[in-house]
Design an enzyme around this catalytic site. Structure first.
Site, mmCIF file in Angstrom:
data_model
loop_
_atom_site.group_PDB
_atom_site.id
_atom_site.type_symbol
_atom_site.label_atom_id
_atom_site.label_comp_id
_atom_site.label_asym_id
_atom_site.label_seq_id
_atom_site.Cartn_x
_atom_site.Cartn_y
_atom_site.Cartn_z
ATOM 1 C CB CYS A 26 -3.755 -9.172 -2.819
ATOM 2 S SG CYS A 26 -4.929 -9.977 -1.711
ATOM 3 C CG HIS A 131 -2.363 -8.088 1.610
ATOM 4 N ND1 HIS A 131 -2.477 -7.693 0.296
ATOM 5 C CD2 HIS A 131 -1.073 -7.837 1.962
ATOM 6 C CE1 HIS A 131 -1.328 -7.215 -0.135
ATOM 7 N NE2 HIS A 131 -0.456 -7.292 0.870
ATOM 8 C CG ASN A 146 2.903 -6.015 0.042
ATOM 9 O OD1 ASN A 146 1.868 -6.014 -0.625
ATOM 10 N ND2 ASN A 146 2.904 -5.919 1.366
#
Length: 374
Positions: A26, A131, A146
């Site tokens: 991520c 994350h 996202n």
């Protein structure tokens, strides 16, 4: 404009489900979504992390290679990356320095003293545990980029401040990106037009998760129902049903037998009463009223009625055979109330039936008199 990745699911501190990107890439997606291009690869970020580890090791060695702190540092894993592909904020910060960009903590006192409205910024980087994701302004609109969503999520200017406050309440760390971002095609296009989003994107794998939760709930419900029932529940129900059917069949059989018995008694009574009406009226007046004879017949049991009825038919058959015999005139008459015709003459069929009825009535009367004497 947006680069996402497949994710797995983990549980956050609030008890809800949070997707976790496979390989924890991520940080790479966050940087590339911010810069709107494939600018960083896992290898490049790993190189930055190794450089940071070496700098930390050199600083720790200044206290002595034989010091306890240095030996402990060497035994600990890297804090800048791990085998899953996770990268620290230091790696992201150093990667952005290449582009002349700087990260400032959004809720730090220094930034809050500036009193800058979030809508006047260009982009934010948000982090919760491992994350990372980007919130950026493209054209004149804000988007949540996202990588765990199925696509970019449009954020209105009025909702931006509330969105960032909600992230902070959920435990996210938010960093303001200061500096000029490189030009990108999406920013140029959205400077000319505004987009409308009819349906918000879902988290990657959300539909699969809901289907799995439904299957789990269904399995739990079936297990609860199985536990609530006796272990031999179905067998007991089948046995009870079978016993009930048997009892019902026996009850019907008993009712049918009683009905047949009652019908038989009524048939015998009607037969005997019919015989009295057609042929026994004159003879009954000799000794007893008809009503008394009828009452006595009704008081007899069914077995006695059957025997007497059988005797009557046997006598009737015997008389019929005698009528067909040429020597019938030699048979003596046994009844005092028999026919007065000449024994040697020919008898008609009606006379023979009347004689048989009189003989049967005498037998019944004699039997009743005998029972009364007893």
């Amino acid at each position: 404009m947006w680069r996402g990745g497949c994710g797995q699911w983990e549980t956050n501190k609030h008890g809800g489900h949070l997707p976790r990107e496979e390989g924890s890439l991520c940080a790479q997606h966050c940087l590339n979504n911010l810069l709107q291009g494939e600018y960083f690869s896992p290898v490049e970020l790993s190189s930055i992390a190794q450089q940071l580890d070496e700098e930390e090791r050199m600083r720790m060695a200044e206290g002595g290679l034989s010091s306890e702190e240095y030996r402990t540092f060497l035994q600990q894993p890297s804090g800048n990356m791990d085998d899953s592909g996770f990268f620290s904020i230091q790696v992201i910060s150093n990667a952005l320095k290449v582009w002349g960009l700087e990260l400032i903590l959004f809720n730090s006192p220094e930034y809050q003293r500036l009193g800058i409205d979030p809508i006047n910024e260009r982009s934010f980087i948000c982090n919760y545990k491992e994350h990372w994701f980007t919130v950026r302004k493209l054209g004149k609109q804000w988007f949540n980029l996202n990588s765990l969503l199925t696509g970019p999520e449009l954020i209105s200017d009025t909702y931006l401040a509330l969105f960032l406050a909600q992230l902070q309440q959920e435990g996210y760390s938010i960093f303001v990106v200061k500096g000029d971002l490189p030009d990108c095609e999406a920013d140029q296009l959205l400077q000319m037009i505004r987009v409308q989003q009819m349906q918000r994107p879902k988290l990657i794998g959300e539909d699969t998760l809901q289907a799995r939760d439904q299957r789990v709930q269904k399995a739990d419900l079936e297990q609860t129902l199985d536990v609530s029932q006796p272990f031999d529940g179905p067998g007991v129900l089948d046995e009870d049903e079978e016993n009930f059917q048997k009892a019902l069949a026996l009850s019907r059989q008993e009712i049918d037998m009683e009905d047949e018995e009652a019908d038989l008694r009524r048939a015998i009574q009607l037969s005997m009463q019919g015989g009295h009406r057609t042929g026994f009226s004159d003879a009954c007046t000799l000794n007893a009223p008809r009503s008394a004879t009828t009452n006595q017949s009704e008081s007899l049991t069914s077995e006695e009625l059957r025997r007497r009825r059988q005797a009557y038919f046997e006598k009737q058959q015997h008389l019929h055979q005698q009528c067909q015999n040429p020597e019938f005139h030699d048979v003596p008459t046994t009844s005092s109330n028999a026919l007065g015709t000449d024994p040697g003459g020919d008898l008609s069929e009606e006379d023979m039936l009347q004689a048989a009825m009189n003989m049967s009535l005498e037998t019944v009367r004699n039997s009743l008199n005998t029972e009364e004497k007893k």
